[in-house]
Design an enzyme around this catalytic site. Structure first.
Site, short mmCIF file in Angstrom:
data_model
loop_
_atom_site.label_atom_id
_atom_site.label_comp_id
_atom_site.label_asym_id
_atom_site.label_seq_id
_atom_site.Cartn_x
_atom_site.Cartn_y
_atom_site.Cartn_z
N TYR A 158 43.22 35.47 51.81
CA TYR A 158 42.15 36.39 51.40
C TYR A 158 41.44 36.97 52.62
CZ TYR A 158 37.85 37.92 49.03
OH TYR A 158 36.79 38.65 48.54
N1 LIG Z 1 32.35 38.12 43.61
C1 LIG Z 1 32.16 37.90 44.89
O1 LIG Z 1 31.40 37.00 45.26
C2 LIG Z 1 32.82 38.76 45.92
C3 LIG Z 1 32.42 38.60 47.26
C4 LIG Z 1 33.00 39.37 48.24
C5 LIG Z 1 33.94 40.31 47.89
N2 LIG Z 1 34.33 40.46 46.58
C6 LIG Z 1 35.34 41.48 46.29
O2 LIG Z 1 34.88 42.29 45.25
C7 LIG Z 1 35.99 42.83 44.53
C8 LIG Z 1 35.78 42.60 43.04
O3 LIG Z 1 35.76 41.21 42.81
P1 LIG Z 1 34.93 40.56 41.61
O4 LIG Z 1 34.16 39.45 42.16
O5 LIG Z 1 34.26 41.60 40.82
O6 LIG Z 1 36.14 39.89 40.80
P2 LIG Z 1 36.67 40.04 39.30
O7 LIG Z 1 35.57 39.98 38.33
O8 LIG Z 1 37.77 39.05 39.25
O9 LIG Z 1 37.26 41.52 39.27
C9 LIG Z 1 38.42 41.89 39.95
C10 LIG Z 1 38.90 43.20 39.38
O10 LIG Z 1 40.10 43.58 40.09
C11 LIG Z 1 41.11 43.86 39.12
N3 LIG Z 1 42.45 43.61 39.62
C12 LIG Z 1 43.00 42.44 40.02
N4 LIG Z 1 44.29 42.62 40.37
C13 LIG Z 1 44.55 43.94 40.20
C14 LIG Z 1 45.69 44.75 40.37
N5 LIG Z 1 46.86 44.25 40.80
N6 LIG Z 1 45.60 46.08 40.08
C15 LIG Z 1 44.43 46.60 39.63
N7 LIG Z 1 43.31 45.89 39.43
C16 LIG Z 1 43.37 44.57 39.71
C17 LIG Z 1 40.80 42.93 37.96
O11 LIG Z 1 41.48 43.38 36.81
P3 LIG Z 1 42.05 42.33 35.69
O12 LIG Z 1 40.87 41.96 34.84
O13 LIG Z 1 43.09 43.10 34.98
O14 LIG Z 1 42.60 41.15 36.45
C18 LIG Z 1 39.28 43.08 37.90
O15 LIG Z 1 38.94 44.26 37.23
C19 LIG Z 1 37.23 42.15 45.10
O16 LIG Z 1 37.82 43.03 46.06
C20 LIG Z 1 36.67 40.92 45.79
O17 LIG Z 1 37.47 40.49 46.85
C21 LIG Z 1 33.79 39.70 45.59
#
Ligand SMILES: NC(=O)c1ccc[n+]([C@@H]2O[C@H](COP(=O)([O-])OP(=O)(O)OC[C@H]3O[C@@H](n4cnc5c(N)ncnc54)[C@H](OP(=O)(O)O)[C@@H]3O)[C@@H](O)[C@H]2O)c1
Length: 280
Positions: A158
């Site tokens: 990651y």
């Molecule tokens: N939450 C945190 O604390 C945090 C911190 C730092 C960075 N981030 C970053 O923020 C972003 C969003 O994360 P989140 O926390 O909101 O997680 P999340 O709720 O798991 O959302 C991830 C999203 O990405 C989509 N996705 C996954 N694989 C995909 C693919 N192959 N093609 C298209 N869409 C895909 C998922 O769709 P599905 O529902 O279909 O799987 C979901 O809509 C990510 O880049 C993550 O690394 C998050």
């Protein structure tokens, strides 16, 4: 002066940060083209957010589906451009390198890194590289992480993807200066989203790392579940999209000095000792 578009494309809007950003931007008067991977997720989000949420079903690893989405977005834009592309879709592969499944590592890079290349390349014309672009140049927001700069054990896949996102974003921003398309890195710390329920340690239970992993991930997941409320993160992302003179990078981190500034200032060997002392 050309008119401003009020249309944004966000990847990964089925849940979490992408969903929150879509909700906030719709509240601010935008139309959001939101990517989902399942048709039913698109229908659900449209029911929740209203008709200014327009779902597009594609996976960021699927080039033909992305190309088809470009054509559909063009039809919806009806001659207008995009105000922004938020490359948000992301997954997290974790584990000790010694025991990692390399296919899973490659998939993490496919989604988090190549996905950004695919989306950016496909939508650049609608953001402003096309001849006689009808609206003001759009803005690209790439969602990185604190892991774009900070490194913890068991987070190599990651963290590798997010370091790549940082480098790619800086290169791209400089390349796109002639078009006026800005590229901004969003670096969240822990945000309360479903991502924190998606991991598991079973795969590594018979390795020498498991005791440290349990300690580390207990701390890590707990900090995620108590992280920044999604609404706050969403508002800050929308503010960044609309800022007249944005920074090139934003660390959206709670307890910023302790969790961001200090670890960046510490000598790497001192950070090594911190991890050894706390997680074994
Ligand atoms: N939450 C945190 O604390 C945090 C911190 C730092 C960075 N981030 C970053 O923020 C972003 C969003 O994360 P989140 O926390 O909101 O997680 P999340 O709720 O798991 O959302 C991830 C999203 O990405 C989509 N996705 C996954 N694989 C995909 C693919 N192959 N093609 C298209 N869409 C895909 C998922 O769709 P599905 O529902 O279909 O799987 C979901 O809509 C990510 O880049 C993550 O690394 C998050």
């Amino acid at each position: 002066m050309k008119p401003k578009s009020k249309h944004i494309l966000i990847t990964g809007t089925s849940s979490g940060i992408g969903y929150g950003a879509a909700k906030e931007l719709i509240h601010r008067g935008y139309t959001v083209f939101g990517s989902v991977r399942k048709k039913e997720d698109g229908e659900k989000v449209r029911t929740e957010l209203g008709e200014r949420f327009i779902p597009f079903v594609f996976d960021v690893t699927d080039q033909p589906a992305i190309d088809a989405a470009v054509e559909d977005v063009k039809k919806h834009l009806n001659g207008s451009g995009l105000a922004g592309l938020i490359n948000n879709s992301g997954i997290s592969v974790t584990g000790p390198v010694e025991h990692l499944d390399i296919e899973k590592v490659a998939y993490n890079f496919d989604v988090n890194v190549l996905g950004i290349f695919r989306l950016t390349k496909a939508f650049l014309p609608l953001l402003g590289t096309q001849k006689d672009h009808p609206t003001q140049p759009g803005r690209i927001l790439n969602v990185s992480s604190v892991a774009g700069k900070l490194c913890a054990p068991f987070m190599a896949p990651y963290t590798g993807t997010k370091h790549a996102v940082e480098g790619i974003s800086h290169c791209l921003r400089r390349e796109l200066l002639p078009y006026g398309i800005d590229v901004i890195i969003i670096g969240p710390g822990p945000v309360q989203t479903p991502i924190w329920d998606k991991g598991g340690l079973d795969e590594f239970k018979n390795t020498r790392y498991i005791a440290s992993m349990v300690k580390f991930f207990t701390y890590f997941v707990t900090s995620g579940k108590n992280g920044m409320p999604l609404e706050e993160c969403s508002q800050r992302i929308a503010n960044i999209l609309e800022a007249s003179k944005p920074n090139v990078r934003y660390a959206l981190v709670q307890g910023k000095f302790k969790n961001w500034t200090l670890p960046l200032m510490m000598p790497p060997r001192a950070v090594d000792k911190f991890f050894q002392k706390n997680f074994g």
